[in-house]
Design a protein around this motif. Structure first.
Motif, PDB file in Angstrom:
ATOM      1  N   CYS A  70       0.835  -1.211   0.000  1.00  0.00           N
ATOM      2  CA  CYS A  70       0.000   0.000   0.000  1.00  0.00           C
ATOM      3  C   CYS A  70       0.870   1.261   0.000  1.00  0.00           C
ATOM      4  CB  CYS A  70      -0.932   0.003   1.205  1.00  0.00           C
ATOM      5  SG  CYS A  70      -2.324  -1.119   1.029  1.00  0.00           S
ATOM      6  N   ALA A  71       1.972   1.243   0.734  1.00  0.00           N
ATOM      7  CA  ALA A  71       2.899   2.375   0.714  1.00  0.00           C
ATOM      8  C   ALA A  71       3.498   2.550  -0.681  1.00  0.00           C
ATOM      9  CB  ALA A  71       4.005   2.182   1.753  1.00  0.00           C
ATOM     10  N   ILE A  72       3.770   1.444  -1.356  1.00  0.00           N
ATOM     11  CA  ILE A  72       4.308   1.515  -2.715  1.00  0.00           C
ATOM     12  C   ILE A  72       3.245   2.080  -3.667  1.00  0.00           C
ATOM     13  CG2 ILE A  72       5.206   0.150  -4.645  1.00  0.00           C
ATOM     14  CD1 ILE A  72       6.425  -1.753  -2.511  1.00  0.00           C
TER      15      ILE A  72
ATOM     16  N   ASN B  70      14.607   3.809  -6.731  1.00  0.00           N
ATOM     17  CA  ASN B  70      14.468   4.887  -5.753  1.00  0.00           C
ATOM     18  C   ASN B  70      15.828   5.438  -5.342  1.00  0.00           C
ATOM     19  OD1 ASN B  70      11.712   5.101  -5.626  1.00  0.00           O
ATOM     20  ND2 ASN B  70      11.472   3.773  -3.864  1.00  0.00           N
ATOM     21  N   GLY B  71      16.823   4.567  -5.270  1.00  0.00           N
ATOM     22  CA  GLY B  71      18.171   5.026  -4.940  1.00  0.00           C
ATOM     23  C   GLY B  71      18.745   5.958  -5.996  1.00  0.00           C
ATOM     24  N   VAL B  72      18.396   5.723  -7.246  1.00  0.00           N
ATOM     25  CA  VAL B  72      18.837   6.609  -8.331  1.00  0.00           C
ATOM     26  C   VAL B  72      17.999   7.887  -8.355  1.00  0.00           C
ATOM     27  CG1 VAL B  72      18.997   6.819 -10.843  1.00  0.00           C
ATOM     28  CG2 VAL B  72      19.759   4.726  -9.731  1.00  0.00           C
ATOM     29  N   ALA B  73      16.694   7.758  -8.100  1.00  0.00           N
ATOM     30  CA  ALA B  73      15.796   8.915  -8.182  1.00  0.00           C
ATOM     31  C   ALA B  73      15.982   9.894  -7.029  1.00  0.00           C
ATOM     32  CB  ALA B  73      14.346   8.439  -8.225  1.00  0.00           C
TER      33      ALA B  73
ATOM     34  N   LEU C  53       7.559  16.134  -0.447  1.00  0.00           N
ATOM     35  CA  LEU C  53       6.677  15.011  -0.154  1.00  0.00           C
ATOM     36  C   LEU C  53       7.109  13.770  -0.932  1.00  0.00           C
ATOM     37  CD1 LEU C  53       4.121  14.088   1.345  1.00  0.00           C
ATOM     38  CD2 LEU C  53       2.806  14.875  -0.625  1.00  0.00           C
ATOM     39  N   GLY C  54       7.471  13.959  -2.195  1.00  0.00           N
ATOM     40  CA  GLY C  54       7.959  12.842  -2.992  1.00  0.00           C
ATOM     41  C   GLY C  54       9.227  12.229  -2.426  1.00  0.00           C
ATOM     42  N   LEU C  55      10.154  13.083  -2.000  1.00  0.00           N
ATOM     43  CA  LEU C  55      11.390  12.589  -1.383  1.00  0.00           C
ATOM     44  C   LEU C  55      11.089  11.811  -0.105  1.00  0.00           C
ATOM     45  CD1 LEU C  55      13.672  15.707  -1.840  1.00  0.00           C
ATOM     46  CD2 LEU C  55      14.195  13.420  -2.643  1.00  0.00           C
ATOM     47  N   THR C  56      10.176  12.325   0.699  1.00  0.00           N
ATOM     48  CA  THR C  56       9.833  11.674   1.965  1.00  0.00           C
ATOM     49  C   THR C  56       9.201  10.309   1.733  1.00  0.00           C
ATOM     50  OG1 THR C  56       9.464  13.856   2.928  1.00  0.00           O
ATOM     51  CG2 THR C  56       8.563  11.986   4.120  1.00  0.00           C
ATOM     52  N   VAL C  57       8.288  10.235   0.793  1.00  0.00           N
ATOM     53  CA  VAL C  57       7.638   8.945   0.505  1.00  0.00           C
ATOM     54  C   VAL C  57       8.644   7.956  -0.048  1.00  0.00           C
ATOM     55  CG1 VAL C  57       5.919   7.814  -0.961  1.00  0.00           C
ATOM     56  CG2 VAL C  57       5.337   9.904   0.250  1.00  0.00           C
ATOM     57  N   ARG C  58       9.526   8.401  -0.937  1.00  0.00           N
ATOM     58  CA  ARG C  58      10.557   7.493  -1.461  1.00  0.00           C
ATOM     59  C   ARG C  58      11.440   6.963  -0.341  1.00  0.00           C
ATOM     60  NH1 ARG C  58      12.396  11.247  -6.274  1.00  0.00           N
ATOM     61  NH2 ARG C  58      10.580  10.993  -7.596  1.00  0.00           N
ATOM     62  N   LEU C  59      11.872   7.859   0.544  1.00  0.00           N
ATOM     63  CA  LEU C  59      12.711   7.427   1.662  1.00  0.00           C
ATOM     64  C   LEU C  59      11.977   6.436   2.559  1.00  0.00           C
ATOM     65  CD1 LEU C  59      14.484  10.738   2.689  1.00  0.00           C
ATOM     66  CD2 LEU C  59      15.580   8.660   1.845  1.00  0.00           C
ATOM     67  N   MET C  60      10.703   6.697   2.827  1.00  0.00           N
ATOM     68  CA  MET C  60       9.919   5.800   3.667  1.00  0.00           C
ATOM     69  C   MET C  60       9.791   4.423   3.019  1.00  0.00           C
ATOM     70  SD  MET C  60       5.909   5.870   4.668  1.00  0.00           S
ATOM     71  CE  MET C  60       5.549   5.439   2.983  1.00  0.00           C
TER      72      MET C  60
ATOM     73  N   VAL D 163      10.981  -1.280   2.773  1.00  0.00           N
ATOM     74  CA  VAL D 163      11.279  -2.449   1.931  1.00  0.00           C
ATOM     75  C   VAL D 163      12.623  -3.047   2.328  1.00  0.00           C
ATOM     76  CG1 VAL D 163      11.834  -3.172  -0.429  1.00  0.00           C
ATOM     77  CG2 VAL D 163       9.824  -1.747  -0.003  1.00  0.00           C
ATOM     78  N   HIS D 164      13.620  -2.208   2.542  1.00  0.00           N
ATOM     79  CA  HIS D 164      14.938  -2.710   2.914  1.00  0.00           C
ATOM     80  C   HIS D 164      14.891  -3.424   4.273  1.00  0.00           C
ATOM     81  CE1 HIS D 164      19.235  -3.072   2.981  1.00  0.00           C
ATOM     82  NE2 HIS D 164      19.311  -2.418   4.119  1.00  0.00           N
ATOM     83  N   LYS D 165      14.162  -2.837   5.220  1.00  0.00           N
ATOM     84  CA  LYS D 165      14.078  -3.406   6.564  1.00  0.00           C
ATOM     85  C   LYS D 165      13.368  -4.765   6.562  1.00  0.00           C
ATOM     86  CE  LYS D 165      12.297  -2.408  11.164  1.00  0.00           C
ATOM     87  NZ  LYS D 165      11.470  -1.502  11.954  1.00  0.00           N
ATOM     88  N   HIS D 166      12.355  -4.920   5.722  1.00  0.00           N
ATOM     89  CA  HIS D 166      11.541  -6.132   5.739  1.00  0.00           C
ATOM     90  C   HIS D 166      11.720  -6.990   4.490  1.00  0.00           C
ATOM     91  CE1 HIS D 166       9.510  -4.694   9.310  1.00  0.00           C
ATOM     92  NE2 HIS D 166       9.277  -3.543   8.708  1.00  0.00           N
ATOM     93  N   MET D 167      12.853  -6.891   3.825  1.00  0.00           N
ATOM     94  CA  MET D 167      13.070  -7.630   2.580  1.00  0.00           C
ATOM     95  C   MET D 167      12.901  -9.132   2.775  1.00  0.00           C
ATOM     96  SD  MET D 167      13.711  -7.581  -0.653  1.00  0.00           S
ATOM     97  CE  MET D 167      14.598  -6.173  -1.235  1.00  0.00           C
ATOM     98  N   LYS D 168      13.385  -9.669   3.876  1.00  0.00           N
ATOM     99  CA  LYS D 168      13.291 -11.108   4.109  1.00  0.00           C
ATOM    100  C   LYS D 168      11.832 -11.557   4.207  1.00  0.00           C
ATOM    101  CE  LYS D 168      16.963 -12.872   6.293  1.00  0.00           C
ATOM    102  NZ  LYS D 168      17.844 -13.265   7.389  1.00  0.00           N
ATOM    103  N   GLU D 169      11.023 -10.794   4.945  1.00  0.00           N
ATOM    104  CA  GLU D 169       9.616 -11.144   5.093  1.00  0.00           C
ATOM    105  C   GLU D 169       8.850 -10.954   3.776  1.00  0.00           C
ATOM    106  OE1 GLU D 169      11.159  -8.928   7.083  1.00  0.00           O
ATOM    107  OE2 GLU D 169      10.997  -9.655   9.131  1.00  0.00           O
ATOM    108  N   LEU D 170       9.229  -9.936   3.012  1.00  0.00           N
ATOM    109  CA  LEU D 170       8.525  -9.652   1.755  1.00  0.00           C
ATOM    110  C   LEU D 170       8.761 -10.730   0.710  1.00  0.00           C
ATOM    111  CD1 LEU D 170       9.202  -5.826   1.418  1.00  0.00           C
ATOM    112  CD2 LEU D 170       7.001  -6.915   1.833  1.00  0.00           C
ATOM    113  N   THR D 171       9.934 -11.314   0.712  1.00  0.00           N
ATOM    114  CA  THR D 171      10.283 -12.274  -0.335  1.00  0.00           C
ATOM    115  C   THR D 171      10.190 -13.725   0.139  1.00  0.00           C
ATOM    116  OG1 THR D 171      12.624 -12.037   0.224  1.00  0.00           O
ATOM    117  CG2 THR D 171      11.747 -10.635  -1.545  1.00  0.00           C
TER     118      THR D 171
END
Length: 151
Positions: A15-17, A75-78, A124-131, A136-144
């Motif tokens: 949903c955040a994505i 997101n890292g590039v943007a 706002l765009g920068l904040t949402v991208r960072l969030m 995603v990085h924090k929960h990568m194991k659970e997501l995949t």
């Protein structure tokens, strides 16, 4: 976009994505309308970030891990490109009297207010991208993880 067997954490992150996807569409639209005022920089960042969100939401064409990695990469590039875009918008806000406008009767304070509104959208765009990157990085194991492991 979501499967019934996905965990609540996965659904929340997706949903955040989706929120990022909607915001990126707004950023691309407003960047197009301000193309001559450094909007092309925001357009590049928005399109790159859109690619990442689409990759993540489509489960990386069948490989969720690949989709989330693409999201992180895009997101890292943007992010740095968007920081440059925000800096250029701040430059326009500060130097509006020197740069703008062809007509003498143009109210500089209204042009400045519009630029400030755009700067708020960029922030706002920068904040949402960072969030999204953080979550995603924090929960990568659970997501995949396989769907049965998330229940």
């Amino acid at each position: 976009m979501c499967y019934a067997e996905e965990s609540l954490l996965t659904k929340r992150i997706r949903c955040a994505i989706i929120i990022q996807l909607v915001l990126e569409c707004c950023i691309v639209l407003f960047s197009l309308t301000t193309f001559n005022d450094y909007g092309y920089v925001g357009l590049i960042a928005g399109i790159i970030a859109l690619g990442g969100t689409i990759a993540a939401l489509t489960h990386g064409c069948g490989n969720s891990r690949r989709g989330y990695k693409a999201l992180l990469l895009c997101n890292g590039v943007a992010l740095p490109i968007s920081l440059v875009h925000l800096g250029l918008t701040a430059y326009l806000i500060v130097n509006i009297e020197k740069i703008c406008c062809e007509r003498e009767d143009t109210d500089m304070s209204s042009v400045r207010a519009l630029l400030i509104a755009l700067a708020v959208l960029w922030i706002l765009g920068l904040t949402v991208r960072l969030m999204v990157v953080y979550r995603v990085h924090k929960h990568m194991k659970e997501l995949t993880a396989p769907a049965s492991a998330n229940v």
